[in-house]
Design a protein around this motif. Sequence first.
Motif, PDB file in Angstrom:
ATOM      1  N   TYR A  32      33.639  24.963 -60.071  1.00  0.00           N
ATOM      2  CA  TYR A  32      33.405  23.669 -60.726  1.00  0.00           C
ATOM      3  C   TYR A  32      32.067  23.744 -61.442  1.00  0.00           C
ATOM      4  O   TYR A  32      31.048  24.075 -60.821  1.00  0.00           O
ATOM      5  N   LEU A  46      26.308  12.933 -66.176  1.00  0.00           N
ATOM      6  CA  LEU A  46      27.378  13.888 -66.467  1.00  0.00           C
ATOM      7  C   LEU A  46      27.901  13.675 -67.886  1.00  0.00           C
ATOM      8  O   LEU A  46      28.210  12.551 -68.287  1.00  0.00           O
ATOM      9  N   ASP A  49      32.554  18.434 -67.792  1.00  0.00           N
ATOM     10  CA  ASP A  49      32.667  19.417 -66.721  1.00  0.00           C
ATOM     11  C   ASP A  49      33.929  20.236 -66.927  1.00  0.00           C
ATOM     12  O   ASP A  49      34.818  19.871 -67.698  1.00  0.00           O
ATOM     13  N   ARG A  51      36.667  23.047 -64.717  1.00  0.00           N
ATOM     14  CA  ARG A  51      37.050  23.728 -63.488  1.00  0.00           C
ATOM     15  C   ARG A  51      37.653  25.075 -63.852  1.00  0.00           C
ATOM     16  O   ARG A  51      38.087  25.286 -64.987  1.00  0.00           O
TER      17      ARG A  51
ATOM     18  N   VAL B 109      32.320  14.539 -58.401  1.00  0.00           N
ATOM     19  CA  VAL B 109      31.666  14.248 -59.675  1.00  0.00           C
ATOM     20  C   VAL B 109      30.495  13.335 -59.359  1.00  0.00           C
ATOM     21  O   VAL B 109      30.681  12.173 -59.016  1.00  0.00           O
ATOM     22  N   LEU B 110      29.297  13.874 -59.464  1.00  0.00           N
ATOM     23  CA  LEU B 110      28.112  13.146 -59.032  1.00  0.00           C
ATOM     24  C   LEU B 110      27.626  12.163 -60.086  1.00  0.00           C
ATOM     25  O   LEU B 110      27.509  12.506 -61.254  1.00  0.00           O
TER      26      LEU B 110
END
Lengths: 114, 121
Positions: A32, A46, A49, A51, B109-110
Motif C-alpha cells: 500500500y 492524502l 494512493d 495498492r 487510509v489515514l
Amino acid sequence: GENVEQHPSTLSVQEGDSAVIKCTYSDSASNYFPWYKQELGKGPQLIIDIRSNVGEKKDQRIAVTLNKTAKHFSLHITETQPEDSAVYFCAASTKPSGNTPLVFGKGTRLSVIA
Amino acid sequence: DTGVSQDPRHKITKRGQNVTFRCDPISEHNRLYWYRQTLGQGPEFLTYFQNEAQLEKSRLLSDRFSAERPKGSFSTLEIQRTEQGDSAMYLCASSLGIEQSKPLSGANVLTFGAGSRLTVL
C-alpha cells in the motif's frame, strides 16, 4: 523494517510544467503506497494512493505509478499550478492488509513558479 | 464531522515539565495513530490504537511517553520530564480498520489532524 527513500528533496518547476517525485522502498511485502501533501501549518493530506495489484492510478492532474519488481513508485503532477506548492510525502505499509502503520519518506518541497 | 482535531495547536514548555496532547478522531474511525514530525522530516510512527487497545508502539516511544485511549474515542499523549529533543510536531491520525471497511480499499487510509507543535526550552 521498512525504509522509504524519496527524491528529490526540493523541486522547482514553472507553472504549467510537470513534476515527478520518486520513492523507493525496501520491504517487498509492502503493498500500500499513499502520497500525502502537507501545506504550511497543516497536517498531511492524502492526495492519491495505490495498492500493489495495479501499476498505475490517475486522478485528474495527479498520477502514481508502481513498479513492484524494482520496488519504486512515483508521483506525477501535470499542468502544475501555484497551489500545488507544498511538501509531498510518499509512504509504504508493510503488511498486505494495511494493518501496520505507514513508513514515510523525508518529503519533497515542491515550488511552482508563476 | 470536522475531521481529526488536536489540542493544543502550540505548546511551549520548559525542560523537565510534563505536557499532554489530546486528539479527537473522526467519530466512525476505530483506529487512531500518533506520529512525530521534526523539521524537514517525514512523520515518524509512535503508536496506534484499535478502539481502546494499544496495538503497537515504536521504539521511539521512550518510557517518558504514554498514550491512552480509554473509551476508544479521543486519545491523549503525555510526555513526562520533557527534553529539548522532544521539540517536534505531534500528529494524530485516524482510519477505518479492515474490519470496518468494505471494500478493503478504504482501510488504513489515514486522515491527519493539523498537529500539536511542542517547543521545549
